[in-house]
Motif scaffolding. Sequence first.
Motif, short mmCIF file in Angstrom:
data_model
loop_
_atom_site.label_atom_id
_atom_site.label_comp_id
_atom_site.label_asym_id
_atom_site.label_seq_id
_atom_site.Cartn_x
_atom_site.Cartn_y
_atom_site.Cartn_z
N ASN A 90 21.39 44.19 69.82
CA ASN A 90 22.41 43.39 69.65
C ASN A 90 22.18 41.97 70.48
OD1 ASN A 90 24.72 41.93 69.36
ND2 ASN A 90 26.21 43.65 69.98
N ALA B 101 21.72 43.56 65.35
CA ALA B 101 22.59 42.11 65.08
C ALA B 101 21.85 40.90 65.82
CB ALA B 101 24.11 42.18 65.58
N ASP C 289 26.84 52.28 61.21
CA ASP C 289 26.45 50.95 61.43
C ASP C 289 25.04 51.01 60.77
OD1 ASP C 289 25.77 48.40 61.80
OD2 ASP C 289 25.83 48.31 63.74
N ARG D 176 34.52 39.59 65.96
CA ARG D 176 33.38 39.94 65.80
C ARG D 176 32.49 39.87 66.73
NH1 ARG D 176 28.34 37.68 64.61
NH2 ARG D 176 27.12 38.74 62.90
N CYS E 96 33.90 43.58 68.73
CA CYS E 96 33.42 44.54 68.06
C CYS E 96 32.07 45.03 67.99
CB CYS E 96 34.40 44.85 66.73
SG CYS E 96 36.05 44.42 67.06
N ILE E 97 31.29 44.12 67.57
CA ILE E 97 29.96 44.51 67.29
C ILE E 97 29.08 44.57 68.64
CG2 ILE E 97 29.96 43.19 65.07
CD1 ILE E 97 28.07 41.17 66.30
N PHE F 245 33.52 47.92 60.48
CA PHE F 245 32.53 47.60 61.36
C PHE F 245 31.33 46.72 60.53
CE2 PHE F 245 28.97 48.20 64.34
CZ PHE F 245 29.66 48.13 65.60
N GLN F 246 30.83 47.05 59.49
CA GLN F 246 29.63 46.49 58.93
C GLN F 246 30.32 44.99 58.34
OE1 GLN F 246 26.52 48.36 57.01
NE2 GLN F 246 27.42 50.51 57.30
N LYS G 68 29.88 42.36 61.04
CA LYS G 68 28.36 42.07 61.07
C LYS G 68 28.24 41.08 60.02
CE LYS G 68 25.31 44.70 62.65
NZ LYS G 68 24.35 45.69 62.90
#
Length: 435
Positions: free
Chosen positions: A234, A257, A282, A344, A347-348, A411-412, A415
Motif C-alpha cells: 500500500n 494500492a 480485497d 479512502r 480505510c485502505i 472496501f474494494q 480502492k
Amino acid sequence: MATVIASEPNPAKISDATRSILEGQVLGRVTSQVMIRESGKLATQLAESVAGFDATGLYGPGEQLARLASRIFKTGKPQVPVGLPQHAVAPYEQAVESLLPQHPFLDTKELKPSSAVFGASILAAALTSADHDVAKAAERFAGSGPNTPNPFLLEFYREASGNGPIPASHVGLLYASLEAMAGAGDIVRLSADGEDALDVEMALVQQSGSEKHYDFNTVPGGVLRFGRRVTGINVDAENTEVECGEGGQLEFAAPIALRAGALVMNCSELVVKPDPATAAIDQTIVLEAREALTEGGLRPPLVRHGATLQVIWPGSKAYPWTPFSTEEAEDPDPRMADAQRALRRLCISFRSHSKGRLARFKGKVEHFRMTKGPLGEALRQRLVDDKVLSLEGAMYFLEPDALGRIVGVGFQDLKIKHYPAKCRLYLQAVLDSLA
C-alpha cells in the motif's frame, strides 16, 4: 543454532527454539565471534613476521566485511587501516591476502558467501557502507534475478543501519527479505506514505497468531524498487518514482494500492492474480500515477479469475490499458472530495491481521499524516461510534461488513474511488457536524 536446537529435549518446541535464535539476534553474535577469531589469526601471523608490532584491534569485523564485499561485488579494495606503521603496511596486506580467500564467510569453490547467514551479514554491511560504489554494487547484486531474496538480510540490515533513514531503493530489498522469511499461511504487508521522505511499515502476520513489525523512514528522494513479483503493498507517495519488475514477466498479486508520481514497469508481460490468503476482502490491484512508463510491445495484462485491475494515469485509455482504465472524477463539492479522500486514506491503510480481521496500529491511525486535521479526526471518531472501527489495546480494527452496512461503501469500492449515494450521505453528516 545447532547447539540451541540440540539442547531442546522436546522436539515439538524446536521451531520455537529456532525462532528465539532469530529474534534474539543470536546469529549476529555468532557472525561477530567468527570475525573476532579471524582478527586474532591475523594478529598472531603479524606477530611472527613483524617484530615488536602489536596488531590487536586490526582487521576487525568492519574491515573484514568491507574486504569481503569488495571481493564478491568486484569493487575497489578498502583503504589500509589508518595509523598503520609504514614498515607494517606490506606485511599486513600480505597477511590479509593470505587469510581472506579462506575466510569462513566465503565459499571455497565459488566467489560467493558460504551461507545465507554470512551472505546477509556481508550484504547488509555493504548496503549501509559509506562507500557509494560499494553500496550501489550491493544493491545491484541483491536486486538481480539470479540472487534469491535472503531471509536474514532484514535483521542484519536493521542492526547495521541503526535508527537512521534509509535509501528508498533499499525498501524493496528488505520487503523481499521479509517475504522470504514467511512460512506457509503467513501474510506479509508493506505500507509506505509521505511526500519526499517516506514512512515505511512492514509486517509479518504469522499463521500461529504472532506478528513482527519493522518501521523505517527513507531519506528524501530516491526510487522505490520492487522485483518481478509484487504483493501486499500500500504505497501513497505522489512525489516518488516506483519501479517494478526485472524484465520478462511481472506479477501483481492482490492486494495492491499504489499511488506514485511515476510508475515504471520493466516487463514484457504483466500477470494479475488474486491472493487466497485475503479471501474476498480485497482482491483489487489499483495503480495510480501522474506518469506510467512500460516497455514497447507490452500486451494487455493477463488478469486471473477473482482479481480486479484498475489503472489511473494520463493516457490510460489507450492500448493495452483500455479495459482496465478508470477515470478519476473528483466530486464537484471540494468539502465532499476532502471527506472522500479522508475515508479512502484511512480505510485502505488497514491490512490483514492474524485473526482474519483488518487492523492497523493506533499510532499510525491517529497520526496527523493520516488524519490531516479536524475532518479526518471527526471521521475516525464517527466510525468508532458506529462500530465500523474498534480500538483494542494498541490496534484499531476495521469491520468490512459494518463499513458496507453503515457507511454504504465496500472496501474494494474505496480502492477504485467509487462512492455510492449512501456513502455520500454518511460523509455529509460528518461534514455537517463540523459546520
